[in-house]
Enzyme design. Sequence first.
Site, short mmCIF file in Angstrom:
data_model
loop_
_atom_site.label_atom_id
_atom_site.label_comp_id
_atom_site.label_asym_id
_atom_site.label_seq_id
_atom_site.Cartn_x
_atom_site.Cartn_y
_atom_site.Cartn_z
CB VAL A 298 30.23 19.73 -28.69
CG1 VAL A 298 31.36 18.90 -28.09
CG2 VAL A 298 29.68 19.04 -29.92
CD GLU B 162 30.80 15.30 -30.65
OE1 GLU B 162 29.87 14.74 -30.05
OE2 GLU B 162 30.70 15.76 -31.81
CG PHE B 163 32.52 8.83 -30.40
CD1 PHE B 163 32.94 8.78 -31.72
CD2 PHE B 163 33.47 8.69 -29.39
CE1 PHE B 163 34.27 8.59 -32.04
CE2 PHE B 163 34.81 8.50 -29.69
CZ PHE B 163 35.22 8.45 -31.02
CG PHE C 240 23.45 4.64 -38.08
CD1 PHE C 240 23.33 4.56 -36.71
CD2 PHE C 240 23.58 5.89 -38.67
CE1 PHE C 240 23.35 5.70 -35.92
CE2 PHE C 240 23.61 7.04 -37.89
CZ PHE C 240 23.49 6.94 -36.50
N GLY D 255 15.96 6.25 -46.02
CA GLY D 255 15.18 7.48 -45.95
C GLY D 255 15.60 8.47 -47.02
CB CYS E 265 28.13 15.63 -37.19
SG CYS E 265 27.88 16.47 -35.64
CE LYS F 89 31.38 19.95 -38.29
NZ LYS F 89 32.63 19.54 -37.70
CE LYS G 159 19.84 13.57 -33.96
NZ LYS G 159 20.76 12.59 -33.45
NE ARG H 38 24.20 23.32 -36.76
CZ ARG H 38 25.09 23.21 -35.75
NH1 ARG H 38 26.30 23.69 -35.90
NH2 ARG H 38 24.75 22.65 -34.61
C1 UGA Z 1 26.28 11.95 -35.51
C2 UGA Z 1 26.81 10.62 -34.92
O1 UGA Z 1 25.74 9.69 -34.78
C3 UGA Z 1 27.46 10.85 -33.56
O2 UGA Z 1 28.05 9.64 -33.08
C4 UGA Z 1 28.56 11.92 -33.72
O3 UGA Z 1 29.20 12.20 -32.47
C5 UGA Z 1 27.94 13.18 -34.26
O4 UGA Z 1 27.34 12.91 -35.54
C6 UGA Z 1 29.03 14.20 -34.40
O5 UGA Z 1 29.96 14.01 -35.19
O6 UGA Z 1 29.04 15.18 -33.63
P1 UGA Z 1 24.03 13.39 -35.24
O7 UGA Z 1 24.47 14.10 -36.48
O8 UGA Z 1 23.61 14.20 -34.09
O9 UGA Z 1 25.22 12.42 -34.70
O10 UGA Z 1 22.80 12.47 -35.60
P2 UGA Z 1 22.51 10.97 -36.10
O11 UGA Z 1 21.51 10.39 -35.20
O12 UGA Z 1 23.75 10.21 -36.29
O13 UGA Z 1 21.79 11.23 -37.49
C7 UGA Z 1 22.46 11.86 -38.58
C8 UGA Z 1 21.61 11.80 -39.83
O14 UGA Z 1 21.54 10.47 -40.32
C9 UGA Z 1 20.16 12.25 -39.64
O15 UGA Z 1 19.79 13.09 -40.71
C10 UGA Z 1 19.38 10.96 -39.65
O16 UGA Z 1 18.06 11.12 -40.11
C11 UGA Z 1 20.19 10.12 -40.61
N1 UGA Z 1 20.03 8.66 -40.42
C12 UGA Z 1 20.47 8.04 -39.29
C13 UGA Z 1 19.44 7.91 -41.41
O17 UGA Z 1 19.04 8.43 -42.48
N2 UGA Z 1 19.31 6.55 -41.25
C14 UGA Z 1 19.74 5.92 -40.13
O18 UGA Z 1 19.59 4.68 -40.04
C15 UGA Z 1 20.31 6.69 -39.12
#
Ligand code: UGA
Length: 429
Positions: free
Chosen positions: A16, A151-152, A249, A253, A260, A263, A320, A327
């Site tokens: 971040v 942050e998002f 989303f 899976g 994130c 936690k 991912k 983590r």
């Molecule tokens: C997530 C949020 O998407 C961000 O907006 C946020 O800022 C961030 O956390 C944070 O709090 O810092 P991130 O953890 O990097 O981001 O990744 P994502 O793309 O959101 O995926 C998270 C998990 O959800 C992955 O394991 C992914 O495989 C899973 N996922 C996502 C699914 O199983 N299905 C989906 O449709 C989308």
Amino acid sequence: MSAERTKIAVFGAGYVGLVTGACFAELGHEVVVRDILADRIEALGRGEVPIYEPGLDELLERNRERLSFTTEVARAIEGTEVVYVAVGTPPTYSGDADLSAVWTVIDELPRVQKRIVVVMKSTVPVGTGEKVRHRLDERGMENVGYVSNPEFTAEGTAVRDFLHPDRIVVGAFDDADGELVERLHAGIDAPVVRADVASAEMTKLAANAALMTRISFINEIANVCEATGADVVKVAEGIGLDRRIGPSFLRAGIGFGGSCFPKDSLALKQLAANSGYHFQLLNAVIEVNELQKRRVIGKLSEQLDRLRGTTVALLGLAFKPDTDDTREAPALVLAGRLLAEGANVRIWDPIARVDGLPGVTQVESVAGALAGADAAVLVTEWPELREIDWGALRSTMRRPVFVDGRNMLDPAEMRALGYAYDAIGRAAG
Ligand code: UGA
């Protein structure tokens, strides 16, 4: 709003902090990134980027003359108008967020003559801003403002998410401080939500909770699809086209992982519980996710009869694609469960490395993972898995059992190639 050049100090050189620093430099500001890890700061000074995040190297390189790195608080603060806090807030044993790194930054801030504004980028419980304000006031530091600017950004797309966000949230105690933080983002075309500090803090936690709820929801729909013969990929397409629902989303899976969601879900659950509220829906979201990771073991046991002595290839380790972050990665839970059942585990991942996982072998190619294996599980949807000649690899496996944990491959094609192919929420062929 004018894009005036501001001196910004960013505390924390993790995902971040580095993305925040590099992006603000890109917007024309002068940025100094401070971290306690001397090795990391030295490496950054030499132009090395310690994390894998697409686009970050280029951004740091392009803005070199506006970026510097230090371990010293005094150097970071010198002449600075804005101090971004982007340190880690990992979960404690109780599930609450560990704010010790945040408090260290606040307590180390020296007294300043000119007003500075501390901006919280780290994810913190609601009420943190109020506590920081109190602590600063106690030290007679009323000329230090406080703003929450959550942050998002998602890993793998963090640079794009920062520079092209859906919105910017700014929660301030003092309007002028909020305006300053809003101005820092001049050049970014996005709506700005101005709020009080507590609401900005809650917006971050609620946004992640909403996304996790969608994932657990579609995973439960997938499980019902399996029991009833429907296909969750079609169902997700069908509901996602409803504008009120939207398509994001809704990929079923083997559950969410990362630094994130797991936690933040615990932190929000504890935040609610500490305030005397039992957040039932969020509890269910967390539980569904835990069970989802383990369902794959059930699928493998069904196909292989017994797991003891078998060799299982896990394709993907990162939580991912496009990140080396492991983590809370579902692959780690799968590996742990498989080892406990007496299976041998091989992991392939193009970037992430198996560290400290006794009993697990890392292999360098998908072919190496599948050769002689009794089963393969597609854990992370790395794009390179689309390019694999699955037909050629099938005959190298001892048994062609394949569980597609991300619904990435075409079921009919995989079955036509001779795989005993199963996926998530898609009727077994
Ligand atoms: C997530 C949020 O998407 C961000 O907006 C946020 O800022 C961030 O956390 C944070 O709090 O810092 P991130 O953890 O990097 O981001 O990744 P994502 O793309 O959101 O995926 C998270 C998990 O959800 C992955 O394991 C992914 O495989 C899973 N996922 C996502 C699914 O199983 N299905 C989906 O449709 C989308």
